[in-house]
Write an enzyme that holds these catalytic residues in place. Structure first.
Site, PDB file in Angstrom:
ATOM      1  CG  LEU A 105      14.033   6.286  -2.180  1.00  0.00           C
ATOM      2  CD1 LEU A 105      13.168   5.490  -3.126  1.00  0.00           C
ATOM      3  CD2 LEU A 105      14.145   7.725  -2.677  1.00  0.00           C
ATOM      4  CB  VAL A 106      11.263  10.191   2.253  1.00  0.00           C
ATOM      5  CG1 VAL A 106      10.343  10.577   3.395  1.00  0.00           C
ATOM      6  CG2 VAL A 106      12.454  11.116   2.174  1.00  0.00           C
ATOM      7  CB  SER A 159      -0.928   0.003   1.219  1.00  0.00           C
ATOM      8  OG  SER A 159      -0.163  -0.150   2.391  1.00  0.00           O
ATOM      9  CE1 TYR A 218      17.541   0.182   7.672  1.00  0.00           C
ATOM     10  CE2 TYR A 218      18.908  -1.629   6.940  1.00  0.00           C
ATOM     11  CZ  TYR A 218      17.680  -1.026   7.025  1.00  0.00           C
ATOM     12  OH  TYR A 218      16.581  -1.646   6.484  1.00  0.00           O
ATOM     13  CE1 TYR A 273      20.048   2.285   1.874  1.00  0.00           C
ATOM     14  CE2 TYR A 273      20.540   2.321   4.221  1.00  0.00           C
ATOM     15  CZ  TYR A 273      20.642   2.897   2.962  1.00  0.00           C
ATOM     16  OH  TYR A 273      21.355   4.054   2.795  1.00  0.00           O
TER      17      TYR A 273
END
Ligand code: NAD
Length: 384
Positions: free
Chosen positions: A271-272, A49, A233, A223
């Site tokens: 990315l945002v 979504s 991360y 990522y």
């Protein structure tokens, strides 16, 4: 109702239906202009979504001419409360894809649950017979396990605490943040939520039910990022989950070799999205990387990344030595990373607009919730 953004830190608690529709329309237009290639025709997207999952759904629909079933966990509108962006995105996608003659069906509920897997399997069985591609793009803060207990993921380090610069999303100030160390239990729980266990459960359930086609392809997203973000991360609690996700890809390909299944990881660009905005340090890194990549003509959003994955990297089977697709190839170019490393120590509240694309960060952030599209009339009443 006139809908306005209500931003609280890294989340916006409202979403604009017409703006979300515009976001989907633009992503579809991008793919339509690029055209189609040969590819899978019955694609299940789990986490369909928003962000990378929505872009995957759009890319396979308009890049392969595929039918899609999407699974996501979104809230519909109640009273004066708008629905979530993912709810509006899904409604818009269903409408536009159906108008273009594509089969679309969407399920809203907990993708971790056995019930959701059963519903989706029944639909594949009755409507398609089998699925030939499964995209796993779920990013969740928590997971309810089969025994009813709920475990949460954390964004912490492993081993020792890590202090570095970050951006305070309340006021755009550059400050220092210390990311604490995750306990062993927190790491295990993060792996439960964001690792490969549920992906494997989905593939096993589909295969056991006989609805996974021979020679099917399945993908999940990861990522890696540059050294400056590794403690939080790649080497942090989320990174342990991503290692598990990678190991799951290897295990699935081995175990289902007789059916020709290929399970891949695609390492995507920073990315945002609703998930990445919540990670300390990452929004600052994103605004610096946007600045450099836009200047170099290398910038991509979710749809450009996913269209490139499905119509170029995947058909060519262009993988790295670990067998992963590298959609972070342009982000990790030396020419990009050297420029970021050169300004990282210099960036302050006063000069962030010079070194970083903070406006670009916020534009993407607002657009994720359907705001700040120049062709949407935000003073108009909309049906929420
Ligand atoms: P996102 O927050 O935009 O999307 C998450 C999706 O998961 C949504 O569709 C949401 O409805 C769905 N979801 C969440 N909980 C669910 C549940 N219980 N049941 C069913 N659906 C559920 O996130 P994203 O950034 O697009 O992340 C997708 C994947 O891409 C993740 O694996 C993430 O780690 C990876 N990734 C993200 C980035 C980035 O910079 N954003 C970079 C590389 C890889």
């Amino acid at each position: 109702m006139v809908v306005e953004p209500k931003v609280k830190g890294f989340i916006c608690t409202t979403a604009h239906p017409a703006g979300c529709e515009e976001s989907v329309r633009r992503q579809i237009a991008y793919c339509k202009e690029k055209g189609t290639v040969e590819g899978p025709k019955k694609v299940l997207v789990i986490g369909a979504s928003t962000g990378y999952g929505l872009a995957s759904r759009i890319a396979v629909t308009y890049g392969y001419g595929a039918d899609t079933i999407g699974v996501s966990f979104e809230k519909e509108a109640t009273g004066k409360r708008t629905a979530t962006a993912g709810w509006y995105n899904t409604a818009a996608f269903e409408k536009m894809a159906a108008q273009d003659g594509h089969y679309v069906k969407s399920f809203n509920g907990d993708g971790f649950s056995k019930e959701m897997k059963e519903q989706v399997i029944e639909t594949i069985r009755s409507d398609w017979g089998q699925t030939d591609m499964v995209v796993y793009s779920m990013a969740a803060p928590r997971r309810t396990l089969a025994d009813g207990t709920t475990v949460s993921s954390v964004l912490k380090t492993v081993g020792e605490a890590f202090t570095n610069k970050t951006i305070n999303l309340k006021n755009n100030e550059i400050t220092e943040v210390t990311v604490p160390v995750a306990t062993d239990e927190e790491v295990q729980n993060t792996v439960k939520v964001m690792g490969g266990e549920d992906w494997e459960d989905w593939i096993r359930a589909l295969a056991d039910a006989g609805v996974l086609a021979d020679n099917a392809v399945t993908l999940a997203y990861s990522y890696i990022g540059p050294v400056v973000t590794h403690p939080i991360y790649k080497d942090g609690s989320i990174g342990q989950a991503k290692k598990h996700l990678y190991n799951t890809s290897v295990k699935l390909t081995e175990e289902f070799a007789d059916r020709g299944l290929k399970a891949y990881i695609s390492v995507n660009k920073a990315l945002v999205t609703q998930s990445s905005a919540a990670i300390p340090i990452v929004p600052l890194y994103i605004s610096l990387v946007y600045q450099v990549m836009k200047k170099e003509g290398l910038h991509e959003g979710c749809i450009e990344q996913m269209y490139r994955l499905f119509t170029d990297k995947l058909p060519k089977k262009e993988v790295d030595e670990a067998g992963q697709f590298r959609l972070d190839d342009w982000e990790l170019k030396d020419s990009v990373q050297n420029q970021i490393a050169a300004v990282w120590d210099k960036v302050t509240t006063e000069n962030i607009k010079e070194y970083g694309d903070i406006d670009g960060f916020w534009e993407d952030f607002y657009q994720m919730f359907g705001f700040r599209y120049d062709n949407v009339d935000y003073s108009a009443d909309v049906e929420i």
